[in-house]
Motif scaffolding. Structure first.
Motif, PDB file in Angstrom:
ATOM      1  N   LEU A 235       0.837  -1.196   0.000  1.00 43.55           N
ATOM      2  CA  LEU A 235       0.000   0.000   0.000  1.00 43.55           C
ATOM      3  C   LEU A 235       0.874   1.249   0.000  1.00 43.55           C
ATOM      4  CD1 LEU A 235      -2.703  -0.967   2.669  1.00 43.55           C
ATOM      5  CD2 LEU A 235      -2.841  -1.193   0.187  1.00 43.55           C
ATOM      6  N   ASP A 236       0.426   2.253  -0.737  1.00 49.67           N
ATOM      7  CA  ASP A 236       1.151   3.519  -0.798  1.00 49.67           C
ATOM      8  C   ASP A 236       0.131   4.646  -0.681  1.00 49.67           C
ATOM      9  OD1 ASP A 236       3.321   5.193  -1.068  1.00 49.67           O
ATOM     10  OD2 ASP A 236       3.156   5.300  -3.245  1.00 49.67           O
ATOM     11  N   TYR A 237       0.172   5.374   0.432  1.00 46.17           N
ATOM     12  CA  TYR A 237      -0.794   6.443   0.665  1.00 46.17           C
ATOM     13  C   TYR A 237      -0.331   7.740   0.018  1.00 46.17           C
ATOM     14  CZ  TYR A 237      -3.005   3.367   4.060  1.00 46.17           C
ATOM     15  OH  TYR A 237      -3.651   2.315   4.668  1.00 46.17           O
ATOM     16  N   GLY A 238      -1.298   8.462  -0.576  1.00 44.85           N
ATOM     17  CA  GLY A 238      -1.004   9.735  -1.204  1.00 44.85           C
ATOM     18  C   GLY A 238      -1.175  10.899  -0.246  1.00 44.85           C
ATOM     19  N   ASN A 239      -1.201  12.125  -0.792  1.00 44.04           N
ATOM     20  CA  ASN A 239      -1.359  13.325   0.001  1.00 44.04           C
ATOM     21  C   ASN A 239      -2.823  13.574   0.358  1.00 44.04           C
ATOM     22  OD1 ASN A 239       1.384  14.044  -0.019  1.00 44.04           O
ATOM     23  ND2 ASN A 239       1.184  15.043  -2.009  1.00 44.04           N
ATOM     24  N   LEU A 240      -3.033  14.339   1.410  1.00 49.52           N
ATOM     25  CA  LEU A 240      -4.377  14.734   1.797  1.00 49.52           C
ATOM     26  C   LEU A 240      -5.066  15.489   0.664  1.00 49.52           C
ATOM     27  CD1 LEU A 240      -4.057  16.110   5.448  1.00 49.52           C
ATOM     28  CD2 LEU A 240      -5.398  14.134   4.739  1.00 49.52           C
ATOM     29  N   GLU A 241      -6.335  15.151   0.418  1.00 45.94           N
ATOM     30  CA  GLU A 241      -7.133  15.847  -0.585  1.00 45.94           C
ATOM     31  C   GLU A 241      -8.458  16.264   0.053  1.00 45.94           C
ATOM     32  OE1 GLU A 241      -6.280  16.641  -3.589  1.00 45.94           O
ATOM     33  OE2 GLU A 241      -4.476  15.416  -3.919  1.00 45.94           O
ATOM     34  N   PRO A 242      -8.917  17.486  -0.181  1.00 45.91           N
ATOM     35  CA  PRO A 242     -10.207  17.896   0.387  1.00 45.91           C
ATOM     36  C   PRO A 242     -11.366  17.221  -0.336  1.00 45.91           C
ATOM     37  CG  PRO A 242      -9.337  19.626  -1.024  1.00 45.91           C
ATOM     38  CD  PRO A 242      -8.270  18.565  -0.935  1.00 45.91           C
ATOM     39  N   VAL A 243     -12.375  16.813   0.406  1.00 44.47           N
ATOM     40  CA  VAL A 243     -13.570  16.252  -0.211  1.00 44.47           C
ATOM     41  C   VAL A 243     -14.368  17.366  -0.894  1.00 44.47           C
ATOM     42  CG1 VAL A 243     -15.729  15.008   0.190  1.00 44.47           C
ATOM     43  CG2 VAL A 243     -13.666  14.363   1.450  1.00 44.47           C
ATOM     44  N   PHE A 244     -14.428  18.511  -0.237  1.00 40.23           N
ATOM     45  CA  PHE A 244     -15.148  19.667  -0.798  1.00 40.23           C
ATOM     46  C   PHE A 244     -14.137  20.794  -1.003  1.00 40.23           C
ATOM     47  CE2 PHE A 244     -18.139  17.255   1.815  1.00 40.23           C
ATOM     48  CZ  PHE A 244     -19.134  16.982   0.885  1.00 40.23           C
ATOM     49  N   LYS A 245     -13.581  20.870  -2.201  1.00 38.72           N
ATOM     50  CA  LYS A 245     -12.465  21.768  -2.478  1.00 38.72           C
ATOM     51  C   LYS A 245     -12.811  23.235  -2.244  1.00 38.72           C
ATOM     52  CE  LYS A 245     -10.198  18.753  -5.828  1.00 38.72           C
ATOM     53  NZ  LYS A 245      -9.676  18.610  -7.217  1.00 38.72           N
ATOM     54  N   ASN A 246     -14.025  23.633  -2.571  1.00 44.52           N
ATOM     55  CA  ASN A 246     -14.399  25.040  -2.460  1.00 44.52           C
ATOM     56  C   ASN A 246     -14.643  25.492  -1.033  1.00 44.52           C
ATOM     57  OD1 ASN A 246     -14.287  25.279  -5.270  1.00 44.52           O
ATOM     58  ND2 ASN A 246     -16.452  24.739  -5.513  1.00 44.52           N
ATOM     59  N   ASP A 247     -14.801  24.535  -0.121  1.00 46.18           N
ATOM     60  CA  ASP A 247     -15.125  24.884   1.267  1.00 46.18           C
ATOM     61  C   ASP A 247     -14.005  24.564   2.249  1.00 46.18           C
ATOM     62  OD1 ASP A 247     -18.112  25.547   0.970  1.00 46.18           O
ATOM     63  OD2 ASP A 247     -18.000  23.551   0.065  1.00 46.18           O
ATOM     64  N   ALA A 248     -13.028  23.776   1.840  1.00 43.27           N
ATOM     65  CA  ALA A 248     -12.044  23.235   2.781  1.00 43.27           C
ATOM     66  C   ALA A 248     -11.052  24.289   3.267  1.00 43.27           C
ATOM     67  CB  ALA A 248     -11.294  22.080   2.137  1.00 43.27           C
ATOM     68  N   ILE A 249     -10.604  24.110   4.490  1.00 40.10           N
ATOM     69  CA  ILE A 249      -9.522  24.934   5.015  1.00 40.10           C
ATOM     70  C   ILE A 249      -8.251  24.616   4.228  1.00 40.10           C
ATOM     71  CG2 ILE A 249     -10.522  25.068   7.315  1.00 40.10           C
ATOM     72  CD1 ILE A 249      -8.499  22.933   8.202  1.00 40.10           C
ATOM     73  N   ASN A 250      -7.333  25.553   4.209  1.00 43.54           N
ATOM     74  CA  ASN A 250      -6.104  25.380   3.442  1.00 43.54           C
ATOM     75  C   ASN A 250      -5.073  24.615   4.262  1.00 43.54           C
ATOM     76  OD1 ASN A 250      -4.236  25.700   1.330  1.00 43.54           O
ATOM     77  ND2 ASN A 250      -3.393  27.529   2.293  1.00 43.54           N
ATOM     78  N   ILE A 251      -4.680  23.468   3.742  1.00 44.37           N
ATOM     79  CA  ILE A 251      -3.646  22.666   4.401  1.00 44.37           C
ATOM     80  C   ILE A 251      -2.551  22.367   3.384  1.00 44.37           C
ATOM     81  CG2 ILE A 251      -3.080  20.419   5.413  1.00 44.37           C
ATOM     82  CD1 ILE A 251      -5.745  20.342   6.710  1.00 44.37           C
ATOM     83  N   ILE A 252      -1.329  22.688   3.737  1.00 40.69           N
ATOM     84  CA  ILE A 252      -0.186  22.390   2.872  1.00 40.69           C
ATOM     85  C   ILE A 252       0.325  21.003   3.236  1.00 40.69           C
ATOM     86  CG2 ILE A 252       2.128  23.092   2.163  1.00 40.69           C
ATOM     87  CD1 ILE A 252       1.383  25.944   2.962  1.00 40.69           C
TER      88      ILE A 252
END
Length: 375
Positions: free
Chosen positions: A225-242
Motif C-alpha cells: 500500500l502507498d498512501y497519497g497526500n491529503l485531498e479535500p472532499v469539498f475543495k471550495n469549502d475546505a480549510i487550506n492545508i499544505i
C-alpha cells in the motif's frame, strides 16, 4: 472482521462443508462446459479475489487504467456493489455513488475520460459496452471483482491475495473467509500478493512461493500500500492545508471509515498525529443525516486547536454526493488516496506482461463480434 470463538467456529464447520460442495459443483459444471461461458474478441482482464473482505481490488484496477489509458481506449465493468439502481448503466458526469456504487464512482471521478459501467450480469455488460456509441473504439475491458463470475471468459485473470490472510491457511466461509477452495487459484494467470510489507525479506517471499505452489503458466507479483497526500472532499469549502506541513502541525484526527479494514490507515495516521479518534461504519456504508450529526459531535469534542476529519477515497465518494449542511464537516473533511506499489523488480515485469497481452489481442475494427452468445 472479528475473530469467532472456537465453539462458534465448530458449529459453522458443517455449513462450510456444504457451501464448499455447492461451489465445487458449480465450478465443475463450468470446467466441463455444462454451464456456458461467453468469450469476446476483445482483451478482457479480470481482477478479483477468493477472500471475503478487501484485498485492494480498486487500487489495482486504477493501476491498470493508468498503465493502459495513454495507448488504449478502455472500459471498466463491475456489479456496482450496494448501488440503488438495477441493470446496465454507463456512468457519465451526472452519475452518483447511489446509482453506480462507490468504487465505480471513485474510478469515474479519477479517470473521467474512460468508460465506467456497471451490470450484475457481466456478459450483458460487455455486450452493452460493445453496442454503445464507443464500442467500435474500445480496446480492452477491465472486470472488477469477477474471479467467481465464470460466465464470461477473461483473457487474463488476476487473483489478489492479502499477504496478511494467506488463502493456503484459510477455510471456506462461514468457518473461514474463503469464497471457494484455495485450489481454485489455479484458474488465475497472474497472482498478486497485496498489502505486502515494504521490507519483505527474500525468505518470506520464498515461503509464499512454496505455499502457493504455482503452475508453470502462472506469474506471481507482490504489491504494497502507498498512501497519497491529503485531498479535500469539498475543495471550495475546505480549510487550506499544505501537505508538506500538515503532519508537522500535529493535527488531531477524527478518522471516519466505512470500509472492510480501516486498521492500516489508522496505523498510518498514527505516524503523524498523537490523537487519532475513530468512527467506524460497515463496509460500503450509506451515510445518513444522523451519522453526520454524530461525526460533527465527535469532531467538536476532539482535543487540540488544529484538527481535521480524515476518510478514505472510497468513503469520500459517498460524502461527496450528500447534501451536508454542517460547515465544520465540509471545511475539515479530507481523504487520503490509496495506491499500490510493486516490490522489487515486479513492476516492470508486470507492466510488460499486461501491455503484451493487450497489444497482441487488440481487436481489429472487423473483429468486434461476439464469439458466443449464450449466457
Amino acid at each position: 472482521m472479528k475473530k469467532l470463538s472456537p465453539i462458534l467456529k465448530s458449529l459453522l464447520f458443517p455449513f462450510s462443508l456444504l457451501y464448499g460442495m455447492v461451489v465445487s459443483v458449480r465450478n465443475i459444471l463450468f470446467d466441463f462446459n455444462i454451464l456456458p461461458i461467453t468469450e469476446f474478441k476483445i482483451p478482457i482482464i479480470s481482477v478479483g479475489n477468493i477472500t471475503v473482505g478487501g484485498t485492494g481490488k480498486t487500487p489495482h484496477i486504477e493501476y491498470l487504467i493508468t498503465l493502459l489509458n495513454d495507448d488504449y481506449k478502455i472500459a471498466t465493468l463491475s456489479r456496482g456493489y450496494k448501488r440503488k439502481s438495477k441493470g446496465y448503466l454507463l456512468a457519465d458526469e451526472t452519475s452518483t455513488s447511489n446509482q453506480i456504487g462507490d468504487e465505480p464512482m471513485q474510478i469515474k471521478r479519477k479517470f473521467p475520460d474512460i468508460l465506467v459501467s456497471v451490470d450484475n450480469k457481466r456478459v450483458n455488460g460487455v455486450k452493452n459496452l460493445l453496442k454503445s456509441e464507443h464500442g467500435n473504439d474500445l480496446d480492452a475491458v477491465l472486470l472488477d471483482d469477477a474471479f467467481q463470475h465464470r460466465s464470461i471468459k477473461a483473457g487474463l485473470s488476476i487473483l489478489l491475495i492479502d499477504y496478511n490472510r494467506p488463502i493456503t491457511r484459510d477455510y471456506i466461509m462461514p468457518y473461514g473467509r474463503l469464497r471457494e477452495s484455495a485450489s481454485e487459484k489455479d484458474r488465475a494467470n497472474i497472482i498478486i500478493v497485496s498489502k505486502s510489507p515494504r521490507n519483505m525479506t527474500p525468505i518470506d517471499r520464498r515461503i509464499i512461493v512454496k505455499e502457493l505452489d504455482l503452475l508453470p503458466f502462472q506469474s506471481l507479483y507482490f504489491t504494497t500500500l502507498d498512501y497519497g497526500n491529503l485531498e479535500p472532499v469539498f475543495k471550495n469549502d475546505a480549510i487550506n492545508i499544505i501537505n508538506e506541513d500538515w503532519a508537522k502541525e500535529n493535527f488531531s484526527i477524527l478518522l471516519v471509515t466505512g470500509i472492510a479494514n480501516p486498521k492500516p490507515l489508522k496505523e498510518y495516521l498514527e505516524n503523524f498525529s498523537d490523537v487519532v479518534e475513530e468512527v467506524q461504519f460497515s463496509d460500503h456504508y450509506s451515510f445518513q443525516i444522523k451519522d453526520l450529526n454524530l461525526i460533527q459531535s465527535k469532531f467538536e469534542k476532539l482535543e487540540g486547536e488544529n484538527k481535521i476529519i480524515v476518510t478514505t477515497e472510497k468513503d469520500a465518494t459517498r460524502f461527496f454526493d450528500m447534501e451536508i449542511n454542517q460547515e465544520s464537516i465540509k471545511e475539515h473533511l479530507f481523504y487520503i488516496p490509496l495506491r499500490i506499489k510493486f516490490l522489487n523488480e515486479d513492476k516492470s515485469k508486470f507492466d510488460v506482461q499486461i501491455m503484451n497481452y493487450v497489444s497482441k489481442n487488440k481487436r481489429s475494427s472487423n473483429l468486434h463480434n461476439i464469439k458466443t452468445d449464450s449466457i
